[in-house]
Design an enzyme around this catalytic site. Structure first.
Site, PDB file in Angstrom:
ATOM      1  N   GLU A  28       0.847  -1.190   0.000  1.00 30.26           N
ATOM      2  CA  GLU A  28       0.000   0.000   0.000  1.00 30.26           C
ATOM      3  C   GLU A  28       0.879   1.236   0.000  1.00 30.26           C
ATOM      4  O   GLU A  28       2.032   1.197   0.453  1.00 30.26           O
ATOM      5  CB  GLU A  28      -0.911  -0.001   1.235  1.00 30.26           C
ATOM      6  CG  GLU A  28      -1.891   1.163   1.282  1.00 30.26           C
ATOM      7  CD  GLU A  28      -2.923   1.033   2.395  1.00 30.26           C
ATOM      8  OE1 GLU A  28      -3.803   1.901   2.498  1.00 30.26           O
ATOM      9  OE2 GLU A  28      -2.849   0.042   3.167  1.00 30.26           O
ATOM     10  N   ASN A 174     -12.470  -1.542  -0.576  1.00 32.22           N
ATOM     11  CA  ASN A 174     -11.674  -2.001   0.565  1.00 32.22           C
ATOM     12  C   ASN A 174     -12.281  -1.463   1.857  1.00 32.22           C
ATOM     13  O   ASN A 174     -12.543  -0.256   1.962  1.00 32.22           O
ATOM     14  CB  ASN A 174     -10.236  -1.492   0.460  1.00 32.22           C
ATOM     15  CG  ASN A 174      -9.472  -1.685   1.771  1.00 32.22           C
ATOM     16  OD1 ASN A 174      -9.005  -2.777   2.077  1.00 32.22           O
ATOM     17  ND2 ASN A 174      -9.364  -0.624   2.569  1.00 32.22           N
ATOM     18  N   GLU A 175     -12.525  -2.343   2.806  1.00 37.13           N
ATOM     19  CA  GLU A 175     -13.026  -1.949   4.129  1.00 37.13           C
ATOM     20  C   GLU A 175     -14.084  -0.855   4.028  1.00 37.13           C
ATOM     21  O   GLU A 175     -14.016   0.169   4.714  1.00 37.13           O
ATOM     22  CB  GLU A 175     -11.867  -1.502   5.032  1.00 37.13           C
ATOM     23  CG  GLU A 175     -10.964  -2.649   5.430  1.00 37.13           C
ATOM     24  CD  GLU A 175      -9.932  -2.280   6.491  1.00 37.13           C
ATOM     25  OE1 GLU A 175      -9.984  -1.148   7.032  1.00 37.13           O
ATOM     26  OE2 GLU A 175      -9.066  -3.119   6.779  1.00 37.13           O
ATOM     27  N   TYR A 242      -6.251  -8.316  12.068  1.00 37.90           N
ATOM     28  CA  TYR A 242      -4.982  -7.899  12.647  1.00 37.90           C
ATOM     29  C   TYR A 242      -4.924  -8.354  14.102  1.00 37.90           C
ATOM     30  O   TYR A 242      -5.933  -8.329  14.811  1.00 37.90           O
ATOM     31  CB  TYR A 242      -4.827  -6.372  12.579  1.00 37.90           C
ATOM     32  CG  TYR A 242      -4.577  -5.871  11.182  1.00 37.90           C
ATOM     33  CD1 TYR A 242      -3.308  -5.951  10.611  1.00 37.90           C
ATOM     34  CD2 TYR A 242      -5.608  -5.336  10.417  1.00 37.90           C
ATOM     35  CE1 TYR A 242      -3.069  -5.496   9.319  1.00 37.90           C
ATOM     36  CE2 TYR A 242      -5.375  -4.881   9.132  1.00 37.90           C
ATOM     37  CZ  TYR A 242      -4.103  -4.964   8.587  1.00 37.90           C
ATOM     38  OH  TYR A 242      -3.876  -4.521   7.304  1.00 37.90           O
ATOM     39  N   GLU A 294      -5.875  -9.000   4.110  1.00 38.26           N
ATOM     40  CA  GLU A 294      -5.051  -8.234   5.045  1.00 38.26           C
ATOM     41  C   GLU A 294      -5.032  -8.998   6.354  1.00 38.26           C
ATOM     42  O   GLU A 294      -6.088  -9.286   6.919  1.00 38.26           O
ATOM     43  CB  GLU A 294      -5.594  -6.818   5.286  1.00 38.26           C
ATOM     44  CG  GLU A 294      -5.460  -5.867   4.122  1.00 38.26           C
ATOM     45  CD  GLU A 294      -5.861  -4.440   4.481  1.00 38.26           C
ATOM     46  OE1 GLU A 294      -5.654  -4.029   5.656  1.00 38.26           O
ATOM     47  OE2 GLU A 294      -6.389  -3.742   3.603  1.00 38.26           O
ATOM     48  N   GLN A 342       2.439  -5.738   5.905  1.00 37.79           N
ATOM     49  CA  GLN A 342       2.592  -5.554   4.462  1.00 37.79           C
ATOM     50  C   GLN A 342       3.984  -6.004   4.067  1.00 37.79           C
ATOM     51  O   GLN A 342       4.822  -6.208   4.933  1.00 37.79           O
ATOM     52  CB  GLN A 342       2.361  -4.104   4.080  1.00 37.79           C
ATOM     53  CG  GLN A 342       0.943  -3.632   4.336  1.00 37.79           C
ATOM     54  CD  GLN A 342       0.710  -2.197   3.842  1.00 37.79           C
ATOM     55  OE1 GLN A 342       1.555  -1.554   3.257  1.00 37.79           O
ATOM     56  NE2 GLN A 342      -0.474  -1.698   4.124  1.00 37.79           N
TER      57      GLN A 342
END
Length: 494
Positions: A28, A174-175, A242, A294, A342
């Site tokens: 990203e 995304n999200e 996460y 992710e 990432q």
């Protein structure tokens, strides 16, 4: 102290084929991930090829084929692709509203594709739903994959690409439940239906990926798509996870270490929950792929936008990575892609750079190990070991060992990934395939003096793989694993 354990895999219980997509990556426009972890520019004194850092090219090519998701992340939903094509010196400088600073747009569509080609990677583009439009994403898809006599295809030709780029994976936002617009499930369902109405009719051979989230979001989203007869067009649903323990990367005790290992097991619950919801809506003849595009460790106390989301990466993080990859491998029947967050310099990265210096993290070596699984079938694997003395979020004991097993299509070669997750105890592990004999074996070990052992510019090989002794024992194999270590063993099968 030392204990004993066994790992038994069933050669008749093949779960699903493990592809390059299963162990993939995410980049990203954030911190120093793209600039200058990947892009240093052709005039940089840092060794590069066509502006791409040479160390990054060589390291990622060596880690094996994989998908790379780009340009975000939150950045994707305010990225306008036309800003990143054409003469680099004429591209607009724009604001990066989520991660701060100015976006130069020097690394755009063509640079991303060139990067993927140089490392033999598969591109995955995440489209802008938050601030974009169906027409903008249609134009981007046509620009990349079109081969008709169209003005937009002429623009691609003028920018040096005569043949279609053939990009298969396209994320529809995304999200969008958060940074992608703070939408409710029904709002995103309406957006998804709107976009897919047009994107699907372009017939350019792509897989469109919908934004998933938690159980409530996924259930309402699928209900809305099913009611509108759009569910048959849903090929994949993405979720994110996460591990965000408030922690200090180099300051923790055994209990805190084991708690973090345990937190990774929430992935099992995420996958099981999404799997159950999907089964209630999908056509069994056309299952929907689950993509975890992710995931990884995020030290929210230290890795902040102001710090470029950099965080220390240690051997402990490699143990968490191996645990997570084992979970994904065990669900290769449902999980079709995963992308660690990432790849470079950000969060749980594989590579770190500081100016001209560059080095590999322990997590990088885990990915080198797991390439042994690619192209094989995942096998049902049973671990019999002591527990860590902690429980998962659903109350299950967490084993000292984590493992995954794969078998070649012809059954002649097996690969075992085995991780000793204990903070201070070693383990002797015996590996078996029932009614089969294992031989012609070799193994590599990733270990260190401490769970917090890490690499750096001045000491890039503090944590690096070494050969591991394998003992044969009546058709089985035995290895000795020190604390906080990961092994990959391959063997012939007769």
């Amino acid at each position: 102290m030392s204990s004993s354990a066994t790992v038994v895999a069933d050669p008749l219980a093949r779960i699903g084929r493990i592809n390059a997509e299963h162990y993939s990556h995410f980049i990203e426009h954030l911190g120093e991930c793209v600039y200058d972890g990947i892009w240093v520019g052709p005039d940089s004194p840092i060794p590069n090829t066509d502006g791409i850092r040479q160390f990054t090219i060589e390291a990622l090519k060596a880690v094996g084929p994989a998908v790379f998701r780009w340009p975000g992340g939150c950045f994707a939903d305010h990225y306008h692709w036309r800003d990143g094509i054409g003469d680099p010196t004429s591209r607009p400088r724009t604001r990066n509203i989520f991660w701060g600073g100015t976006e130069s747009n020097r690394f755009g569509t063509h640079e991303f594709i060139d990067f993927c080609r140089k490392i033999d990677a598969i591109p995955y583009i995440c489209g802008n739903v938050g601030t974009g439009s169906p027409q903008e994403m249609m134009d981007w898809l046509e620009y990349c994959n079109g081969d008709s006599d169209l003005t937009i295809v002429d623009q691609r030709l003028a920018n040096g690409e005569a043949a279609p780029l053939g990009i298969k994976y396209w994320g529809v936002g995304n999200e969008n439940w958060g940074c992608g617009g703070n939408m409710r499930p029904g709002e995103y369902a309406a957006k998804y239906r709107n976009y897919v109405t047009y994107l699907a009719r372009m017939n350019l051979g792509v897989q469109l990926i919908a934004v998933g989230h938690d159980a409530a979001w996924n259930r309402e989203l699928l209900r809305a798509l099913a009611g509108a007869r759009f569910l048959p067009r849903l090929q994949a649903l993405s979720i994110h996870r996460y591990f965000s323990l408030e922690r200090q990367a180099f300051n923790y005790d055994e209990s805190e270490y084991h708690d973090l290992i345990t937190e990774a097991h929430v992935l099992e619950d995420d996958i099981a929950q999404a799997d159950g919801i999907l089964k209630n809506y999908e056509d069994p003849a056309h299952p929907v792929g689950l993509i975890v595009d992710e995931w990884g460790l995020w030290d929210r106390g230290h890795a902040t936008p102001e710090s470029g989301l950099r965080q220390a990466n240690s051997l402990r993080d490699a143990v968490v990575a191996a645990t997570s990859l084992d979970i994904f491998t065990a669900r290769a029947d449902r999980v079709t892609m995963t992308n660690i967050a990432q790849t470079i310099n950000v969060l749980q990265c594989l590579i770190e750079t500081r100016g001209p210096d560059a080095w590999l993290t322990p997590t990088y070596h885990v990915y080198r190990f797991y390439r042994e699984h690619i192209g094989h079938d995942s096998l049902a694997t049973h671990v019999d070991s002591a527990d860590l003395g902690v429980q998962s979020g659903t109350g299950r004991p967490v084993s000292q060992l984590s493992a995954s097993t794969s078998l070649s299509e012809d059954g002649s070669r097996v690969s075992f990934a085995v991780t000793n997750r204990h903070y201070s105890e070693s383990v002797e592990c015996t590996l078996r395939l029932p009614e089969k004999t294992l031989g012609d074996a070799s193994a590599r070990l990733l270990a260190g003096d401490e769970a917090m052992s890490a690499n750096s510019a001045s000491s890039p090989d503090t944590v690096t793989p070494t050969d591991l002794t394998v003992r044969s024992n009546n058709g089985a194999l035995t290895i000795q694993l020190p604390p906080h270590s990961i092994a990959m063993l391959t063997a012939g099968v007769t």
